[in-house]
Design a protein around this motif. Sequence first.
Motif, PDB file in Angstrom:
ATOM      1  N   UNK A 166     -23.709 -29.433   3.552  1.00 27.39           N
ATOM      2  CA  UNK A 166     -24.107 -30.795   3.204  1.00 27.39           C
ATOM      3  C   UNK A 166     -23.303 -31.804   4.014  1.00 27.39           C
ATOM      4  N   UNK A 167     -23.990 -32.808   4.529  1.00 28.50           N
ATOM      5  CA  UNK A 167     -23.312 -33.896   5.224  1.00 28.50           C
ATOM      6  C   UNK A 167     -22.853 -34.960   4.237  1.00 28.50           C
ATOM      7  N   UNK A 168     -23.736 -35.332   3.305  1.00 23.80           N
ATOM      8  CA  UNK A 168     -23.379 -36.358   2.333  1.00 23.80           C
ATOM      9  C   UNK A 168     -24.423 -36.396   1.221  1.00 23.80           C
ATOM     10  N   UNK A 169     -23.999 -36.889   0.072  1.00 25.97           N
ATOM     11  CA  UNK A 169     -24.898 -37.168  -1.042  1.00 25.97           C
ATOM     12  C   UNK A 169     -24.645 -38.607  -1.469  1.00 25.97           C
ATOM     13  N   UNK A 170     -25.700 -39.349  -1.733  1.00 24.43           N
ATOM     14  CA  UNK A 170     -25.497 -40.727  -2.163  1.00 24.43           C
ATOM     15  C   UNK A 170     -26.667 -41.201  -3.004  1.00 24.43           C
ATOM     16  N   UNK A 171     -26.408 -42.272  -3.762  1.00 25.91           N
ATOM     17  CA  UNK A 171     -27.417 -42.838  -4.639  1.00 25.91           C
ATOM     18  C   UNK A 171     -27.039 -42.801  -6.105  1.00 25.91           C
ATOM     19  N   UNK A 172     -26.019 -42.028  -6.458  1.00 26.47           N
ATOM     20  CA  UNK A 172     -25.571 -41.975  -7.853  1.00 26.47           C
ATOM     21  C   UNK A 172     -24.533 -43.068  -8.098  1.00 26.47           C
ATOM     22  N   UNK A 173     -23.437 -43.012  -7.354  1.00 27.30           N
ATOM     23  CA  UNK A 173     -22.352 -43.960  -7.558  1.00 27.30           C
ATOM     24  C   UNK A 173     -22.770 -45.379  -7.158  1.00 27.30           C
ATOM     25  N   UNK A 174     -23.446 -45.495  -6.018  1.00 30.60           N
ATOM     26  CA  UNK A 174     -23.971 -46.780  -5.539  1.00 30.60           C
ATOM     27  C   UNK A 174     -25.483 -46.622  -5.408  1.00 30.60           C
ATOM     28  N   UNK A 175     -26.261 -47.217  -6.284  1.00 35.72           N
ATOM     29  CA  UNK A 175     -27.715 -47.010  -6.266  1.00 35.72           C
ATOM     30  C   UNK A 175     -28.359 -47.472  -4.963  1.00 35.72           C
ATOM     31  N   UNK A 176     -29.460 -46.810  -4.605  1.00 32.92           N
ATOM     32  CA  UNK A 176     -30.184 -47.163  -3.389  1.00 32.92           C
ATOM     33  C   UNK A 176     -31.662 -46.837  -3.568  1.00 32.92           C
ATOM     34  N   UNK A 227     -18.774 -35.730  17.018  1.00 32.72           N
ATOM     35  CA  UNK A 227     -18.320 -35.668  15.639  1.00 32.72           C
ATOM     36  C   UNK A 227     -17.707 -34.304  15.340  1.00 32.72           C
ATOM     37  N   UNK A 228     -16.797 -34.272  14.384  1.00 36.47           N
ATOM     38  CA  UNK A 228     -16.121 -33.044  13.978  1.00 36.47           C
ATOM     39  C   UNK A 228     -16.875 -32.428  12.794  1.00 36.47           C
ATOM     40  N   UNK A 229     -17.459 -31.239  12.980  1.00 36.10           N
ATOM     41  CA  UNK A 229     -18.234 -30.645  11.872  1.00 36.10           C
ATOM     42  C   UNK A 229     -17.387 -30.373  10.641  1.00 36.10           C
ATOM     43  N   UNK A 230     -16.084 -30.156  10.817  1.00 39.37           N
ATOM     44  CA  UNK A 230     -15.219 -29.893   9.665  1.00 39.37           C
ATOM     45  C   UNK A 230     -15.009 -31.154   8.827  1.00 39.37           C
ATOM     46  N   UNK A 231     -15.112 -32.320   9.460  1.00 44.16           N
ATOM     47  CA  UNK A 231     -14.969 -33.582   8.742  1.00 44.16           C
ATOM     48  C   UNK A 231     -16.315 -34.110   8.231  1.00 44.16           C
ATOM     49  N   UNK A 232     -17.376 -33.730   8.936  1.00 45.07           N
ATOM     50  CA  UNK A 232     -18.684 -34.301   8.638  1.00 45.07           C
ATOM     51  C   UNK A 232     -19.546 -33.441   7.719  1.00 45.07           C
ATOM     52  N   UNK A 233     -19.070 -32.269   7.335  1.00 44.73           N
ATOM     53  CA  UNK A 233     -19.888 -31.419   6.473  1.00 44.73           C
ATOM     54  C   UNK A 233     -19.008 -30.591   5.554  1.00 44.73           C
ATOM     55  N   UNK A 234     -19.616 -30.194   4.448  1.00 50.76           N
ATOM     56  CA  UNK A 234     -18.921 -29.356   3.483  1.00 50.76           C
ATOM     57  C   UNK A 234     -19.941 -28.448   2.817  1.00 50.76           C
TER      58      UNK A 234
END
Length: 248
Positions: free
Chosen positions: A22-32, A70-77
């Motif tokens: 996963x790169x990122x998840x968003x929309x819960x903490x800050x709605x969009x 970009x660094x994949x270790x910083x940009x994904x988990x």
Amino acid sequence: MTQPRPVASGVSMYDPASSLIVAECFGVEVPTFQGEGPSCGHPALFIRLSRCNLTCAKCDTKYTWDWSRFDPHKESTRRTVADLVAWAASSPVELVVITGGEPLIQQARLVPLVRELLAAGKRVEFETNGTIAPVPELVAAGVRFNVSPKLASFGVEEGRSIVPSALEAFAASGRAVFKFVASSVADLDRIAELAGIHQLSPVWVMPEGSTAQAVTETTRALADAVAARHWYFTARLHVLAFADARGR
């Protein structure tokens, strides 16, 4: 205690082997909102997966695949299906958009995620480049595919980005719309050609641009020609509302 549902492979969604990159998840903490396509303007949660099978010059999410910048270790988990379902279920928002990168690279592990999201009362939209046909388990009620084939003008060879068998599989699924990024009227001619050859319908056109000014200018340049073809037109709401800020 409720037992975890088995998935097609026999692996529980609680098993670490069911994790996704996963790169990122968003929309819960800050709605969009969903910013594009048929659900433009709908409140939405986003699960952005890392990795892509294309290298488009005009891509606006290069942090999912361009490891020269970009660094994949910083940009994904890695996150488990159970973790992602719990995150989405913590919000009352119904729509979950699974995007990338190219999410269908990981589709075997997406099957349990989608199953559990639907069971939690969510509906799911995939944003995909249309080069990988979906497995049958993903073609389900409550799932839509926003298929965005990339034209040469987007900075990619169409020999890689246009995969006839995959496009035709999406068209046959009855659960896809075809959303093309366009920057000129010439792009519309190419879209019409592809739509005719591969029977792609419905067609949505989205103006290229990463600033409100660019989106507005491209919208005005394309509007009459899109209307004349009786296609759908979509804005880029996230650019207009949030200046294309990451995580919005």
